[in-house]
Design an enzyme around this catalytic site. Structure first.
Site, mmCIF file in Angstrom:
data_model
loop_
_atom_site.group_PDB
_atom_site.id
_atom_site.type_symbol
_atom_site.label_atom_id
_atom_site.label_comp_id
_atom_site.label_asym_id
_atom_site.label_seq_id
_atom_site.Cartn_x
_atom_site.Cartn_y
_atom_site.Cartn_z
ATOM 1 N N GLY A 4 32.100 47.069 43.057
ATOM 2 C CA GLY A 4 30.780 46.418 43.047
ATOM 3 C C GLY A 4 29.664 47.353 42.607
ATOM 4 N NE ARG A 22 37.980 53.323 47.793
ATOM 5 C CZ ARG A 22 38.095 52.049 48.126
ATOM 6 N NH1 ARG A 22 38.570 51.720 49.311
ATOM 7 N NH2 ARG A 22 37.738 51.115 47.278
ATOM 8 N N GLY A 54 38.656 47.403 40.004
ATOM 9 C CA GLY A 54 40.006 47.582 40.534
ATOM 10 C C GLY A 54 41.121 47.154 39.593
ATOM 11 C CE LYS A 78 36.423 32.065 40.484
ATOM 12 N NZ LYS A 78 35.981 32.125 41.872
HETATM 13 P P1 AMP Z 1 38.337 39.373 38.457
HETATM 14 O O1 AMP Z 1 38.536 39.563 39.925
HETATM 15 O O2 AMP Z 1 37.401 38.272 38.106
HETATM 16 O O3 AMP Z 1 38.056 40.667 37.716
HETATM 17 O O4 AMP Z 1 39.732 38.855 37.909
HETATM 18 C C1 AMP Z 1 40.929 39.560 37.986
HETATM 19 C C2 AMP Z 1 42.045 38.571 38.009
HETATM 20 O O5 AMP Z 1 41.959 37.743 36.878
HETATM 21 C C3 AMP Z 1 43.416 39.189 37.993
HETATM 22 O O6 AMP Z 1 44.010 38.993 39.248
HETATM 23 C C4 AMP Z 1 44.149 38.392 36.893
HETATM 24 O O7 AMP Z 1 45.424 37.956 37.290
HETATM 25 C C5 AMP Z 1 43.236 37.198 36.692
HETATM 26 N N1 AMP Z 1 43.407 36.581 35.375
HETATM 27 C C6 AMP Z 1 43.329 37.165 34.175
HETATM 28 N N2 AMP Z 1 43.619 36.275 33.213
HETATM 29 C C7 AMP Z 1 43.907 35.100 33.803
HETATM 30 C C8 AMP Z 1 44.298 33.819 33.330
HETATM 31 N N3 AMP Z 1 44.446 33.583 32.046
HETATM 32 N N4 AMP Z 1 44.517 32.855 34.250
HETATM 33 C C9 AMP Z 1 44.367 33.111 35.563
HETATM 34 N N5 AMP Z 1 43.976 34.309 36.060
HETATM 35 C C10 AMP Z 1 43.760 35.295 35.189
#
Ligand code: AMP
Length: 416
Positions: free
Chosen positions: A397, A35, A374, A218
């Site tokens: 964000g 940064r 990230g 998610k």
């Molecule tokens: P997000 O913060 O929603 O962008 O999600 C990122 C996180 O999703 C990372 O820490 C990954 O480890 C997790 N992730 C990706 N695929 C899977 C999966 N199949 N099961 C559980 N976590 C996952």
């Protein structure tokens, strides 16, 4: 609109909002200076033109209270080293009038953490939203936020916002302060300009085919973007943990895989929307399943909609990886946000690696590729492919909100 390149900084004092919210170890040493490096072109340009710099930033979440663990004093030396100029420090950002007034061309003053004042974020502290007195407290806080912003503005002749990471917040230093400068004396910094241009390349200057890859854990946190992109993309890859919400929604068996049970209808609706709009929606068909959420778990490749009990989908399977690569191959605009598997574990990086490789190849062949968020940035770095994509965004964000189509207050305050 005024820009860094047009403005005559010689003999002027510039107050520059940067994002120096860098990670520190227990001893206050910077563990990642990305940064700081990101803001250098703007800061160096102002100094080289004969301006004086007043640098302001937040660090962490001190919630309106002084907390020396989040003091920007800790990074004063590092900033000086990066700039190649000595840096003075103002230990109270709202009482820096004298230090600012004494600044000469080429000199640098770093202000203490803006968030030591609740006025920076402008949210009343210590009062619950349900409290009947909350609305009054909010009004009072908005008034003192304006005063705080006015004080910061009084230090300088011009205002530069180069903090993309906080551009989605209407804070004193990111937006409110701009009201105290006329249009000729406020501008975006180089980093902000680059980020805004990158988003524009994805949302307006689209070259087709356009493939977007959304991963992560998610659906719920990505739904705004998925819906906005649905009107723009030719191919939409939805991967990572989201895969299993889609598989279950369509009647699949997903074992212990991560799933948002309250988003099953939404998943079906996304599938319907894609059909209606002629978007090629690519969902995982097979996966690498594990019998434990760990790097040393046993694994097997199974259909994403038929995962045995006690097993969970952790990464994209070989057939899925091929489908991802096909949807990326030949694309001319590419956006990637969120990993395709639990990439933090070395045994579950293949899906994300397949995406990164396909993006690098398409970029070599002339595509514009933007990587943001990230985790996908961490993936690209982990695979050593950072220099094989067009642009890596520094914003989490802020980038996501911009891609959702929201106007960023930090940009609007300057561009109008
Ligand atoms: P997000 O913060 O929603 O962008 O999600 C990122 C996180 O999703 C990372 O820490 C990954 O480890 C997790 N992730 C990706 N695929 C899977 C999966 N199949 N099961 C559980 N976590 C996952």
């Amino acid at each position: 609109m005024m820009t860094i390149d047009n403005y005559k900084f010689a003999g002027k004092k510039a107050i520059v909002r940067v994002d120096f919210n860098v990670p520190l170890d227990e001893n206050g040493n910077i563990t990642d200076d990305t940064r700081i490096r990101g803001a250098l072109p703007t800061l160096k340009k102002i100094l080289a033109d004969g301006g004086a710099l007043i640098i302001m930033s937040h660090m962490g979440k001190p919630k309106g209270k002084v907390n020396m663990k989040m003091s920007l004093g800790q990074i004063k030396e590092a900033v000086g080293k990066a700039l190649g100029a000595p840096v003075q420090f103002a230990p109270d950002c709202a009482k820096a009038q004298e230090a600012a007034a004494a600044l000469k061309p080429g000199e640098v003053l770093l202000l203490e953490n803006l968030r030591f004042y609740a006025e920076e974020e402008g949210k009343p502290v210590g009062i619950d939203k349900e409290d009947p007195a909350y609305e009054e407290a909010k009004k009072a806080m908005k008034a003192s936020q304006k005063e705080f912003a006015k004080t910061l503005a009084s230090y300088a002749d011009c205002y530069v916002n180069d903090a993309f990471g906080t551009a989605h917040r209407k804070h004193a230093s990111t937006a409110v302060i701009a009201d105290y400068f006329d249009a000729d004396n406020k501008m975006l910094g180089y980093l902000m300009e680059k980020e805004v241009q990158a988003v524009d390349n994805i949302l307006s200057n689209i070259r087709r085919p356009f493939t977007a890859i959304m991963g992560g854990s998610k659906v719920s946190t990505k739904i705004g973007i998925i819906e906005n992109l649905m009107d723009k993309v030719d191919n939409l890859i939805l991967c990572g943990g989201m895969t299993y919400t889609f598989a279950k929604a369509q009647g699949g068996k997903i074992g212990n895989s991560i799933c948002e049970d309250d988003k099953l209808e939404l998943a079906l609706d996304i599938i319907r929307q894609a059909k209606e709009k002629g978007v090629n929606l690519v969902l995982g068909t097979d996966c690498v399943a594990a019998d434990d959420f760990s790097n040393s778990a046993h694994t097997q490749v199974v259909p994403a909609n038929n995962i045995p009990d006690g097993w969970e989908g952790m990464d994209a399977g070989p057939e899925t990886r091929k489908a991802f690569a096909e949807a990326i191959d030949g694309a001319k605009t590419i956006l990637w946000n969120g990993p395709a598997g639990v990439f933090e574990f070395d045994n579950f990086t293949d899906g994300s690696r397949a995406i990164a490789e396909a993006i690098a190849k398409a970029t070599d062949e002339g595509a514009y590729s933007l990587i943001g968020g990230g985790d996908s940035v961490a993936c690209i770095n982990k695979f050593g492919m950072a220099d094989r994509v067009s642009y890596i965004s520094t914003g989490g964000g802020a980038l996501l909100e911009a891609i959702e189509g929201k106007v960023l207050p930090g940009v609007a305050a300057i561009k109008g």
